[in-house]
Design an enzyme around this catalytic site. Structure first.
Site, PDB file in Angstrom:
ATOM      1  N   CYS A 186      46.345  49.447  45.405  1.00 36.40           N
ATOM      2  CA  CYS A 186      45.721  48.321  44.775  1.00 36.40           C
ATOM      3  C   CYS A 186      45.457  48.200  43.036  1.00 36.40           C
ATOM      4  CB  CYS A 186      44.356  47.957  45.306  1.00 36.40           C
ATOM      5  SG  CYS A 186      43.099  49.422  45.062  1.00 36.40           S
ATOM      6  N   ASP A 242      43.077  49.730  41.658  1.00 29.77           N
ATOM      7  CA  ASP A 242      41.827  49.947  41.044  1.00 29.77           C
ATOM      8  C   ASP A 242      41.392  51.567  40.670  1.00 29.77           C
ATOM      9  OD1 ASP A 242      41.757  47.345  41.527  1.00 29.77           O
ATOM     10  OD2 ASP A 242      40.381  47.455  43.536  1.00 29.77           O
ATOM     11  N   CYS A 276      37.819  46.175  42.604  1.00 34.23           N
ATOM     12  CA  CYS A 276      37.482  44.929  43.244  1.00 34.23           C
ATOM     13  C   CYS A 276      35.883  45.207  43.470  1.00 34.23           C
ATOM     14  CB  CYS A 276      38.021  44.981  44.679  1.00 34.23           C
ATOM     15  SG  CYS A 276      37.602  46.529  45.618  1.00 34.23           S
ATOM     16  N   CYS A 287      38.230  51.311  49.537  1.00 34.45           N
ATOM     17  CA  CYS A 287      37.213  51.111  48.262  1.00 34.45           C
ATOM     18  C   CYS A 287      36.143  52.064  48.270  1.00 34.45           C
ATOM     19  CB  CYS A 287      36.543  49.632  48.042  1.00 34.45           C
ATOM     20  SG  CYS A 287      37.970  48.321  48.585  1.00 34.45           S
TER      21      CYS A 287
HETATM   22 FE1  FES Z   1      41.426  48.646  46.014  1.00 40.93          FE
HETATM   23 FE2  FES Z   1      39.068  47.607  46.398  1.00 40.93          FE
HETATM   24  S1  FES Z   1      40.785  46.607  46.600  1.00 40.93           S
HETATM   25  S2  FES Z   1      39.350  49.694  45.906  1.00 40.93           S
END
Ligand code: FES
Length: 148
Positions: free
Chosen positions: A35, A37, A60, A104
Site C-alpha cells: 500500500c 504506507d 491510511c 495496518c
Molecule cells: Fe496500508 Fe493501511 S492501507 S497501512
C-alpha cells in the site's frame, strides 16, 4: 453499521502522540510495500522505561489509529513490555479492524520493534533476536548473518 469502531474513528480524528522527538533514543521506520504506507516511531528511554513515544504516519486512517493506540499502550512501560506488543493487541484495543485493514496494525507492531532495535544498536545493548519478529528486523538479521 460503520466499518470502523468508534475507537478507530476517535484515534484517527484525534491521534495521540503525533510528532517527532528531536533527541530520540531510538527511531524506527517501517513500511508496507503493497500500500506504500509508512510509519515512523520515536522513543525516549530512561532506565529501561519508554518515557516518551511519538509517531508520524504517512498512511491510511487505520494505520494512523493503530500507531496512535500503540503509542498509548507502550508509553511509560518498560521496553520488555513494548516488545511484546502485538498487532492483535492493538487491534483489540481499537475495538477491531476490518480484515483487509489488519496489515495496518502490523505496521504499528513493527515500528515499535524497529525503534527499540535502533535504540539497542545505538547503545550497544545486547539483545535477543527472538524478541524481534518484525519483517524489517528479520531482514536485518539475515543481512547480518550472511556469509561473505
Ligand atoms: Fe496500508 Fe493501511 S492501507 S497501512
Amino acid at each position: 453499521m460503520s466499518l470502523y469502531s468508534e475507537k478507530v474513528m476517535d484515534h484517527f480524528r484525534n491521534p495521540r502522540n503525533v510528532g517527532i522527538i528531536e533527541d530520540a533514543d531510538g527511531v524506527g521506520e517501517v513500511g508496507n510495500a503493497k500500500c506504500g504506507d509508512i510509519m515512523k516511531m520515536y522513543i525516549k528511554v530512561k532506565d529501561g522505561i519508554l518515557v516518551d513515544v511519538k509517531f508520524e504516519t504517512f498512511g491510511c486512517g487505520s494505520a494512523i489509529a493503530s500507531s496512535s493506540m500503540a503509542t498509548e499502550m507502550i508509553k511509560g512501560k518498560p521496553i520488555s513490555e513494548a516488545l511484546t506488543l502485538t498487532n492483535r493487541a492493538v487491534t483489540e484495543a481499537l475495538g477491531g479492524l476490518p480484515a483487509h485493514k489488519l496489515h495496518c496494525s502490523v505496521l504499528a507492531e513493527e515500528a515499535v520493534q524497529a525503534a527499540v532495535l535502533d535504540y539497542y544498536k545505538k547503545n550497544n545493548i545486547p539483545y535477543d533476536e527472538a524478541d524481534f519478529k518484525c519483517a524489517l528486523c528479520a531482514h536485518e538479521h539475515d543481512v547480518h548473518g550472511e556469509e561473505s
